[in-house]
Design an enzyme around this catalytic site. Structure first.
Site, PDB file in Angstrom:
ATOM      1  CG  ASP A   9      -5.113  -6.683 -34.021  1.00  0.00           C
ATOM      2  OD1 ASP A   9      -4.910  -5.481 -34.283  1.00  0.00           O
ATOM      3  OD2 ASP A   9      -6.195  -7.257 -34.230  1.00  0.00           O
ATOM      4  CG  ASP A  11     -11.022  -4.107 -32.532  1.00  0.00           C
ATOM      5  OD1 ASP A  11     -11.463  -3.639 -31.474  1.00  0.00           O
ATOM      6  OD2 ASP A  11     -11.742  -4.531 -33.451  1.00  0.00           O
ATOM      7  CG  ASP A 335       8.732   7.946   7.650  1.00  0.00           C
ATOM      8  OD1 ASP A 335       8.776   7.107   8.566  1.00  0.00           O
ATOM      9  OD2 ASP A 335       9.597   8.834   7.490  1.00  0.00           O
ATOM     10  CE1 TYR A 466      13.082  10.508  12.389  1.00  0.00           C
ATOM     11  CE2 TYR A 466      14.366  11.131  10.456  1.00  0.00           C
ATOM     12  CZ  TYR A 466      13.498  10.264  11.090  1.00  0.00           C
ATOM     13  OH  TYR A 466      13.048   9.154  10.432  1.00  0.00           O
ATOM     14  CG  HIS A 524       8.468   2.127   7.799  1.00  0.00           C
ATOM     15  ND1 HIS A 524       7.620   2.912   8.541  1.00  0.00           N
ATOM     16  CD2 HIS A 524       9.291   2.987   7.126  1.00  0.00           C
ATOM     17  CE1 HIS A 524       7.923   4.189   8.351  1.00  0.00           C
ATOM     18  NE2 HIS A 524       8.926   4.264   7.500  1.00  0.00           N
TER      19      HIS A 524
END
Length: 555
Positions: A9, A11, A335, A466, A524
């Site tokens: 339920d 409530d 990163d 890179y 990392h």
């Protein structure tokens, strides 16, 4: 028969305090006869206003004056006077706004689902058309994602304890009664379920109910470690695509509403690396845009190296904002994504509401030393030299994608790859296992998601990030002496042995409004390694520093 479905339920079970418990509390506070307001609430029985409300035949705003009239009639019958300022609307507004998710009960539901149970919410509820209706919407939105089914009386036209709603429940679950356990805080709602053969639990206090639920399911639900934050299922997410220039589009996943937050991942990752942050930030009131960065996943991956320099990438992020009609966004990166968001703050501060980086510090360009010289001087960055020659690292990383990601995605307390002497060894994975063990941070299913994504994109685009050291350096030198004055956050990870926390120690010299977070015993892969801590740090900072200012029309 073995239980395989759990039904809760709303409530009084999944949300507390129970809204309708306000009737008794109000009687006590106003010194009204006990049961008077409950009699008004139930007046008319199956044809009364409350049943019609729960069946969706009338809305909450239509029900309120009918309930007011019932209260007046019941008070006259009882020969008592209601206070002049008596207001059912005020009473229920306060009760609804006070209701919060019962976290221990939700955690139990999550545990059962993790153990293979089908889970559902079965609730008597209403169509909320009040001005304050957003509270119910937020509650239901958060809960729905954790359950297989949600059955709302106002949507199906049936209410507890009418027998047909329990049969509807069983059909929905595709279960027999003896396979279902049902928890409710009202005994009358449990009786028809029990008569059908369901196991029932009356919830009067959470701990007692959970002990009983443990007993009937045989699954430990109390005193268990806190679960991981809610994750994302890629197939359930909303995916978007923005063309930022001819032949280049960016893919993103979107969730939530509110101030825009762009999540920018690193190498070699995916929007999916933010899977634990996306639901949490959305639930906290933000519009989350988790990017597949250029070169990754479903974003375009042009082969040219210069396509991945920071100047081009940032220009494309600005176009991304333009195409979405966003004047500003919060940028959060990790990163390489962290590097990009610092550049966004430097070169496009008017488009950045606030900026945060996980692990990657902001270090101003040194005009007297090229980045390749700096990298050669630091052995931990030797792997970046290995990445410079096109085709070499691609061949190694693409040879066995499962091995690649299992080798890379490791927690700090697990065996991790050494980044030293990679060039001398001739590769990242030399002398590493052909079949690495699975890290505790990831599941096999999650690894396979990355495998499938990189089968599409390959590693050339990601590695090209890179290969722009010189271009990025020359561009960064144009910002010499410039400070980042917008709200900013730097989160360091204690056991990231490449992007070590000490690298960030002078950032306040360049970012005067910098705030900090630090995560201990974290390596990392911060978002995966310590997702709960990341979410707590980000949400606290967003709420204090990154809410959008009022928008003023310039028309």
């Amino acid at each position: 028969m073995t239980l395989r479905a759990a039904v809760f339920d709303l409530d009084g079970v999944l949300a507390l305090p129970a809204v309708f418990g306000v009737l008794g509390r109000t009687e006590e506070a106003l010194a009204l006869p006990r049961g008077l307001l409950n009699d008004a609430f139930q007046k008319g029985g199956p044809e009364g206003a409350t049943t019609r409300l729960m069946k969706g035949e009338i809305t909450l705003s239509q029900w309120i004056p009918l309930m007011e009239e019932n209260c007046r009639k019941c008070s006259e019958t009882a020969k008592v006077c209601l206070p002049k300022n008596f207001s059912i609307k005020e009473i229920f507004d306060k009760a609804i706004s006070a209701r919060k998710i019962n976290r221990p009960m939700l955690q139990a539901a999550l545990m059962l689902r993790k153990k293979g149970f089908t889970t559902a919410i079965l609730t008597n509820t209403w169509l909320d058309d009040r001005a304050e209706r957003d509270g119910l919407a937020q509650l239901m939105c958060e809960l729905k994602m954790h359950f297989d089914f949600l059955i709302e009386s106002c949507q199906v036209g049936m209410v507890k304890p009418e027998p047909q709603i329990y049969k509807f429940l069983l059909d929905t679950l595709k279960a027999s009664p003896s396979e279902v356990v049902f928890l409710d805080d009202i005994g009358a709602n449990l009786k028809p379920a029990r008569d059908l053969g369901m196991v029932t639990i009356l919830v009067q206090d959470t701990d007692t109910a959970l002990k009983e639920l443990e007993k009937v399911t045989g699954i430990q639900l109390l005193n268990t470690p806190a679960p991981l934050p809610t994750s994302c299922n890629p197939s359930d997410m909303s995916h978007g695509y923005v063309t930022v220039k001819p032949r280049v589009r960016l893919h993103f996943v979107e969730l939530g509403s509110g101030p825009a937050v762009c999540l920018c991942h690193g190498f070699p990752e995916s929007w999916y690396s933010w899977r634990y942050q996306i639901p949490a930030l959305a639930q906290a009131g933000y519009r989350v845009l988790a990017m597949d960065m250029k070169g990754y996943g479903e974003s375009s991956a042009p082969p040219e190296i210069e396509e991945y320099c920071m100047e081009v990438l940032c220009k494309e992020m600005v176009t991304f904002l333009d195409k979405l009609g966003l004047s500003q966004a919060v940028f959060i990166g990790h990163d390489w994504g962290g590097m990009l968001v610092w550049y966004m703050a430097l070169f496009y501060p008017e488009r950045v509401r606030a900026v945060a980086s996980l692990n990657t510090p902001f270090i101003p360009a040194n005009p007297n030393m090229s980045p390749l010289e700096s990298i050669k001087a630091n052995p931990v960055f030797d792997y970046q030299l290995y990445f410079q020659e096109p085709g070499v690292a691609e061949a190694e990383l693409e040879q066995n994608l499962s091995r690649t990601f299992k080798s890379l995605f490791r927690a700090s307390d697990e065996s991790v790859l050494s980044m030293h002497k990679v060039c001398e060894a001739g590769g990242l994975f030399v002398n590493s296992p052909e079949e690495p063990s699975l890290s505790r941070m990831v599941t096999e299913e999650e690894i396979q998601f990355y495998v499938q994504q990189f089968k599409k994109s390959g590693f050339r685009g990601p590695l090209n990030w890179y290969r722009n050291m010189e271009r990025n350096w020359k561009w960064a030198c144009k910002s010499l002496g410039r400070k980042i004055l917008i709200p900013a956050l730097m989160v360091t990870a204690e056991k990231d042995f490449v992007l070590v926390p000490q690298m960030s120690q002078h950032m306040e010299d360049w970012i005067p409004h910098l705030k900090r977070g630090h995560i201990e015993d974290c390596g990392h892969w911060t978002q995966m390694d310590k997702p709960t801590e990341v979410n707590q740090i980000l949400i606290k900072w967003l709420d204090s520093d990154a809410r959008n200012p009022p928008v003023v029309s310039k028309m």
